[in-house]
Design a protein around this motif. Structure first.
Motif, PDB file in Angstrom:
ATOM      1  N   THR A  55      32.928  -2.235 -12.367  1.00 28.43           N
ATOM      2  CA  THR A  55      32.480  -0.843 -12.352  1.00 28.43           C
ATOM      3  C   THR A  55      31.695  -0.558 -11.084  1.00 28.43           C
ATOM      4  N   LEU A  56      32.019   0.560 -10.450  1.00 29.09           N
ATOM      5  CA  LEU A  56      31.184   1.106  -9.380  1.00 29.09           C
ATOM      6  C   LEU A  56      30.410   2.271  -9.986  1.00 29.09           C
ATOM      7  N   CYS A  57      29.090   2.138 -10.049  1.00 34.68           N
ATOM      8  CA  CYS A  57      28.231   3.178 -10.614  1.00 34.68           C
ATOM      9  C   CYS A  57      27.505   3.888  -9.481  1.00 34.68           C
ATOM     10  N   ILE A  58      27.802   5.171  -9.309  1.00 32.77           N
ATOM     11  CA  ILE A  58      27.143   5.986  -8.294  1.00 32.77           C
ATOM     12  C   ILE A  58      26.119   6.857  -9.008  1.00 32.77           C
ATOM     13  N   ALA A  59      24.846   6.609  -8.738  1.00 29.44           N
ATOM     14  CA  ALA A  59      23.757   7.326  -9.401  1.00 29.44           C
ATOM     15  C   ALA A  59      23.108   8.294  -8.423  1.00 29.44           C
ATOM     16  N   VAL A  60      22.999   9.549  -8.830  1.00 27.49           N
ATOM     17  CA  VAL A  60      22.467  10.589  -7.936  1.00 27.49           C
ATOM     18  C   VAL A  60      21.148  11.098  -8.511  1.00 27.49           C
ATOM     19  N   ASP A  61      20.064  10.724  -7.849  1.00 31.73           N
ATOM     20  CA  ASP A  61      18.707  11.039  -8.289  1.00 31.73           C
ATOM     21  C   ASP A  61      18.168  12.199  -7.462  1.00 31.73           C
ATOM     22  N   LEU A  62      17.529  13.150  -8.112  1.00 31.67           N
ATOM     23  CA  LEU A  62      16.997  14.319  -7.414  1.00 31.67           C
ATOM     24  C   LEU A  62      15.498  14.224  -7.159  1.00 31.67           C
ATOM     25  N   VAL A  63      14.885  13.145  -7.630  1.00 35.27           N
ATOM     26  CA  VAL A  63      13.431  13.012  -7.533  1.00 35.27           C
ATOM     27  C   VAL A  63      13.086  11.789  -6.693  1.00 35.27           C
ATOM     28  N   PRO A  64      12.431  11.973  -5.536  1.00 39.03           N
ATOM     29  CA  PRO A  64      12.126  10.834  -4.668  1.00 39.03           C
ATOM     30  C   PRO A  64      10.922  10.039  -5.152  1.00 39.03           C
ATOM     31  N   LEU A  65      11.004   8.724  -5.024  1.00 37.28           N
ATOM     32  CA  LEU A  65       9.871   7.876  -5.369  1.00 37.28           C
ATOM     33  C   LEU A  65       8.810   7.918  -4.271  1.00 37.28           C
ATOM     34  N   ALA A  66       9.252   7.954  -3.023  1.00 39.35           N
ATOM     35  CA  ALA A  66       8.326   8.001  -1.887  1.00 39.35           C
ATOM     36  C   ALA A  66       8.282   9.405  -1.309  1.00 39.35           C
ATOM     37  N   ALA A  67       7.111   9.834  -0.886  1.00 39.99           N
ATOM     38  CA  ALA A  67       6.953  11.157  -0.275  1.00 39.99           C
ATOM     39  C   ALA A  67       5.652  11.185   0.513  1.00 39.99           C
ATOM     40  N   ALA A  68       5.486  12.211   1.331  1.00 40.21           N
ATOM     41  CA  ALA A  68       4.286  12.349   2.146  1.00 40.21           C
ATOM     42  C   ALA A  68       3.073  12.658   1.277  1.00 40.21           C
ATOM     43  N   LYS A  69       1.910  12.349   1.809  1.00 43.87           N
ATOM     44  CA  LYS A  69       0.658  12.621   1.105  1.00 43.87           C
ATOM     45  C   LYS A  69       0.480  14.122   0.903  1.00 43.87           C
ATOM     46  N   PRO A  70       0.173  14.569  -0.306  1.00 39.56           N
ATOM     47  CA  PRO A  70      -0.003  16.005  -0.545  1.00 39.56           C
ATOM     48  C   PRO A  70      -1.258  16.528   0.142  1.00 39.56           C
ATOM     49  N   SER A  71      -1.200  17.786   0.576  1.00 41.80           N
ATOM     50  CA  SER A  71      -2.327  18.382   1.288  1.00 41.80           C
ATOM     51  C   SER A  71      -2.975  19.531   0.523  1.00 41.80           C
ATOM     52  N   THR A  72      -2.391  19.940  -0.598  1.00 48.44           N
ATOM     53  CA  THR A  72      -2.956  21.005  -1.414  1.00 48.44           C
ATOM     54  C   THR A  72      -2.969  20.572  -2.872  1.00 48.44           C
ATOM     55  N   LEU A  73      -3.724  21.314  -3.692  1.00 45.30           N
ATOM     56  CA  LEU A  73      -3.778  21.001  -5.112  1.00 45.30           C
ATOM     57  C   LEU A  73      -2.406  21.157  -5.756  1.00 45.30           C
ATOM     58  N   GLY A  74      -1.664  22.200  -5.362  1.00 45.70           N
ATOM     59  CA  GLY A  74      -0.324  22.403  -5.893  1.00 45.70           C
ATOM     60  C   GLY A  74       0.608  21.267  -5.531  1.00 45.70           C
ATOM     61  N   GLU A  75       0.538  20.802  -4.282  1.00 45.27           N
ATOM     62  CA  GLU A  75       1.371  19.684  -3.861  1.00 45.27           C
ATOM     63  C   GLU A  75       1.005  18.412  -4.621  1.00 45.27           C
ATOM     64  N   ALA A  76      -0.273  18.229  -4.896  1.00 49.10           N
ATOM     65  CA  ALA A  76      -0.699  17.047  -5.655  1.00 49.10           C
ATOM     66  C   ALA A  76      -0.132  17.090  -7.068  1.00 49.10           C
ATOM     67  N   ALA A  77      -0.143  18.276  -7.691  1.00 52.74           N
ATOM     68  CA  ALA A  77       0.419  18.404  -9.035  1.00 52.74           C
ATOM     69  C   ALA A  77       1.921  18.140  -9.018  1.00 52.74           C
ATOM     70  N   GLY A  78       2.614  18.672  -8.011  1.00 51.34           N
ATOM     71  CA  GLY A  78       4.047  18.438  -7.891  1.00 51.34           C
ATOM     72  C   GLY A  78       4.363  16.979  -7.651  1.00 51.34           C
ATOM     73  N   ARG A  79       3.540  16.323  -6.840  1.00 57.42           N
ATOM     74  CA  ARG A  79       3.764  14.908  -6.551  1.00 57.42           C
ATOM     75  C   ARG A  79       3.550  14.051  -7.796  1.00 57.42           C
ATOM     76  N   ALA A  80       2.565  14.429  -8.613  1.00 55.90           N
ATOM     77  CA  ALA A  80       2.329  13.690  -9.854  1.00 55.90           C
ATOM     78  C   ALA A  80       3.551  13.751 -10.755  1.00 55.90           C
ATOM     79  N   GLN A  81       4.180  14.933 -10.846  1.00 57.82           N
ATOM     80  CA  GLN A  81       5.377  15.075 -11.672  1.00 57.82           C
ATOM     81  C   GLN A  81       6.521  14.243 -11.108  1.00 57.82           C
ATOM     82  N   GLU A  82       6.671  14.242  -9.780  1.00 56.24           N
ATOM     83  CA  GLU A  82       7.716  13.418  -9.164  1.00 56.24           C
ATOM     84  C   GLU A  82       7.534  11.950  -9.502  1.00 56.24           C
TER      85      GLU A  82
END
Length: 339
Positions: free
Chosen positions: A220-247
């Motif tokens: 089997t060849l399993c191709i998995a397409v994920d929309l949520v990145p594990l790594a990302a830049a450091k958040p700079s606002t409270l909203g970005e921090a909340a979004g990063r927590a969900q990610e």
């Protein structure tokens, strides 16, 4: 690339980010790589139903009809970043306030107080328009009988148990797709056989378990397409921090799942004869996305993600060409071959 006997396409959740998966599928289709099995959670189940519920030659067109990416340029490099942020944020706010035509209608924060149906299914939005859209764009007779095997993943609201709706075991309807995408409290839980079901992403946003746990006699060849990145830049606002927590909540699920299955294939004799090559594509370059990106359905953003998925899947397929590891015994995790 050594052609495996079975191709599984696993599609994760991410709401409006799902047009990236449509671009991935277009690249696969153009290379003649058609899935034998499609497994999806949330928007991944929606895209999966459009793939499994249409003839091969119609799939890209029906995905396009669903996402309506338009003809806007995919690159936004010419647009100052501040203005692009404003555009995407405005698009997301518009969706939050008014809903998305053909997908969900806004009820408002007090929507659950009005009428017996709303009281039974409290939510901010009514997802019944999605059922009508799926009926129009997908043939559920084909999905259940002629198309590739299809699995939509959900969670039982009251027991917390995972539930896999599989076309090989039961008839799939638009409500099964709505159930897989019922992320509380945004969308209402959906009753399936007397049980209230909610978004499968609450348990496994990238639903790899159905493929990796199945003993299969062919590679089997399993191709998995994920929309949520594990790594990302450091958040700079409270909203970005909340979004990063969900990610991190969703992305960490995928990491733990893959680690668990690597260990299982290494030590559990039940999987000694299985041959699975897992290739993971992640929509990782989200530099232009905003905090409420999951609600940004604007044609420009949809097109940007679609083209990114197509580009990165093409790179992945090129790198798989001549890969002698496909077909070897055990679980081979090839990582993100689009990087």
């Amino acid at each position: 690339m050594v052609t495996p006997h079975r191709i599984a396409l696993v599609l994760g959740g991410g709401n409006a980010l799902g047009s990236y998966q449509a671009g991935v599928y277009q690249a696969l289709h153009e290379r003649g790589v058609e899935p034998d099995w499609v497994i999806g959670t949330s928007v991944g189940a929606v895209n999966g139903a459009l793939i499994a519920g249409n003839a091969v030659q119609d799939r890209v067109a029906q995905l396009s009809a669903f996402w309506q990416p338009g003809k806007e340029q995919a690159s936004v490099d010419w647009w100052p970043s501040s203005n692009e942020t404003v555009r995407r944020t405005s698009a997301a706010i518009t969706t939050i306030v008014s809903g998305r035509s053909g997908l969900f209608n806004a009820l408002g924060p007090l929507g659950s107080w009005w009428g017996s149906d709303a009281e039974a299914m409290p939510s901010l939005y009514d997802s019944r328009p999605l059922a009508a859209t799926l009926e129009r764009l997908a043939n559920f007779d084909r999905l259940n009988a002629e198309g590739p095997r299809f699995t939509a993943c959900a969670v039982d609201l009251e027991s917390g148990a995972e539930r896999m709706f599989d076309s090989e075991r039961e008839r799939i309807t638009p409500d099964h797709i709505r159930a897989s995408a019922a992320l509380l409290p945004t969308f209402p839980p959906i009753a399936i056989n007397g049980r209230l079901m909610v978004d499968g992403g609450l348990s496994a946003n990238l639903p790899l378990d159905p493929v990796l746990e199945e003993i299969c006699a062919v590679p089997t060849l399993c191709i998995a397409v994920d929309l949520v990145p594990l790594a990302a830049a450091k958040p700079s606002t409270l909203g970005e921090a909340a979004g990063r927590a969900q990610e991190l909540i969703f992305a960490a699920q995928s990491r733990r799942t893959i680690d668990r299955w690597i260990n299982a294939y290494a030590y559990d004799p039940r999987f000694a004869s299985n041959s699975i090559t897992l290739v993971r594509l992640t929509y990782a370059d989200q530099i232009h996305e905003v905090v409420a990106k999951g609600m940004d359905f604007s044609p420009e953003s949809v097109r940007y993600r679609w083209v990114a998925g197509h580009r990165e899947a093409t790179i992945m397929l090129n790198r798989l060409h001549g890969n002698d590891n496909i077909g070897q015994a055990g679980l081979t995790v090839s990582g993100d071959l689009s990087a």
